[in-house]
Enzyme design. Structure first.
Site, short mmCIF file in Angstrom:
data_model
loop_
_atom_site.label_atom_id
_atom_site.label_comp_id
_atom_site.label_asym_id
_atom_site.label_seq_id
_atom_site.Cartn_x
_atom_site.Cartn_y
_atom_site.Cartn_z
N LYS A 199 0.82 -1.22 0.00
CA LYS A 199 0.00 0.00 0.00
C LYS A 199 0.85 1.26 0.00
O LYS A 199 0.46 2.25 -0.60
CB LYS A 199 -1.04 -0.01 1.12
N ARG A 249 -6.39 2.97 11.20
CA ARG A 249 -5.86 1.66 11.54
C ARG A 249 -6.77 0.90 12.50
O ARG A 249 -6.51 -0.24 12.82
CB ARG A 249 -4.54 1.82 12.27
N ARG A 265 12.43 -6.78 2.94
CA ARG A 265 12.49 -5.32 2.92
C ARG A 265 13.52 -4.77 3.90
O ARG A 265 14.22 -3.80 3.61
CB ARG A 265 11.09 -4.79 3.28
N ARG A 270 13.35 -3.18 6.94
CA ARG A 270 13.21 -1.97 7.74
C ARG A 270 13.45 -2.37 9.20
O ARG A 270 13.40 -3.55 9.53
CB ARG A 270 11.77 -1.46 7.56
N ARG A 298 2.79 -7.30 14.12
CA ARG A 298 2.07 -6.35 13.26
C ARG A 298 0.94 -7.02 12.50
O ARG A 298 -0.12 -6.43 12.29
CB ARG A 298 3.05 -5.65 12.30
P1 AMP Z 1 3.34 1.56 8.38
O1 AMP Z 1 4.47 2.28 7.73
O2 AMP Z 1 1.99 2.06 7.92
O3 AMP Z 1 3.48 0.07 8.30
O4 AMP Z 1 3.40 1.93 9.95
C1 AMP Z 1 4.52 1.58 10.74
C2 AMP Z 1 4.15 1.66 12.22
O5 AMP Z 1 3.72 2.99 12.55
C3 AMP Z 1 3.00 0.77 12.64
O6 AMP Z 1 3.42 -0.55 12.93
C4 AMP Z 1 2.49 1.52 13.89
O7 AMP Z 1 3.34 1.29 14.99
C5 AMP Z 1 2.65 2.98 13.50
N1 AMP Z 1 1.44 3.54 12.85
C6 AMP Z 1 1.31 3.95 11.56
N2 AMP Z 1 0.10 4.43 11.31
C7 AMP Z 1 -0.60 4.34 12.47
C8 AMP Z 1 -1.93 4.66 12.87
N3 AMP Z 1 -2.82 5.18 12.01
N4 AMP Z 1 -2.29 4.42 14.16
C9 AMP Z 1 -1.41 3.91 15.05
N5 AMP Z 1 -0.14 3.56 14.74
C10 AMP Z 1 0.27 3.77 13.46
#
Ligand code: AMP
Length: 185
Positions: A15, A90, A129, A131, A142
């Site tokens: 995404k 989320r 990946r 990260r 996750r």
């Molecule tokens: P992502 O890059 O979208 O996979 O986000 C990486 C991490 O950021 C997630 O595992 C959460 O810890 C935090 N995170 C990102 N977006 C949100 C959100 N809308 N609400 C809460 N935590 C978030």
């Protein structure tokens, strides 16, 4: 053209990549809460310090840290022409906050995309990946958080009649083409 979009999908579904490409194509703002948080953590801002342990462990950051941030992003002049929200909402509480916020600013999400990819492919992709939060333990956490807290958001938007399911287990360009087709009308 649809220019106000929400992207859902498990970690590793693509995404981030797809929403960035589509935002470029539509010339609209790409708003990734994960990216904003990673930058805040790298810069050791107050938000970054509060968010770090959650992100490192694969947990969701508390809603109150995210909600103000989204309000700020959507109010920026650069977002007035359109936006893709990548990684927000989320959970169902965030989704209902977003509905209220959009009503307040007289906007509406025109489409919600769910990119679907089988679990075993997600894990493979995330491990490749590399990260900081892409180790097996955090990935497992996750995915569990996704299933428990984020998957209900899919039904929330399905009930609103806004959901578009996209098969993400295909070459990147094919997925992009499906998305371009989807935003046409
Ligand atoms: P992502 O890059 O979208 O996979 O986000 C990486 C991490 O950021 C997630 O595992 C959460 O810890 C935090 N995170 C990102 N977006 C949100 C959100 N809308 N609400 C809460 N935590 C978030």
């Amino acid at each position: 053209m649809k220019k106000k979009l929400i992207f859902l999908g498990a970690p590793g579904a693509g995404k981030g990549t797809q929403s960035e490409v589509l935002a470029g194509y539509l010339e609209i703002q790409h708003i990734s809460t994960g990216e904003i948080l990673r930058k805040a953590i790298a810069e050791k801002t107050e938000l970054g310090q509060k968010a770090q342990s959650y992100v490192d462990q694969g947990e969701l950051v508390p809603d109150e840290l995210i909600l103000d941030l989204i309000r700020e992003c959507l109010n920026k002049p650069s977002a007035h022409g359109g936006w893709i929200l990548d990684g927000f909402p989320r959970n169902v509480a965030q989704a209902s906050f977003l509905d209220q916020l959009l009503t307040e600013v007289k906007q509406t999400a025109e489409g919600v995309v769910n990119i679907e990819v089988p679990d075993e492919v997600l894990i493979e992709r995330l491990l490749a990946r590399g990260r900081k939060d892409d180790n097996l333990e955090t990935i497992t956490r996750r995915l569990k958080v996704y299933r428990e807290q984020t998957a209900p958001v899919i039904d929330y938007y399905r009930q609103q009649g806004k959901l578009h399911e996209i098969n993400g287990h295909r070459p990147l360009g094919e997925v992009t083409n499906s998305l371009k087709e989807m935003v046409k009308d």
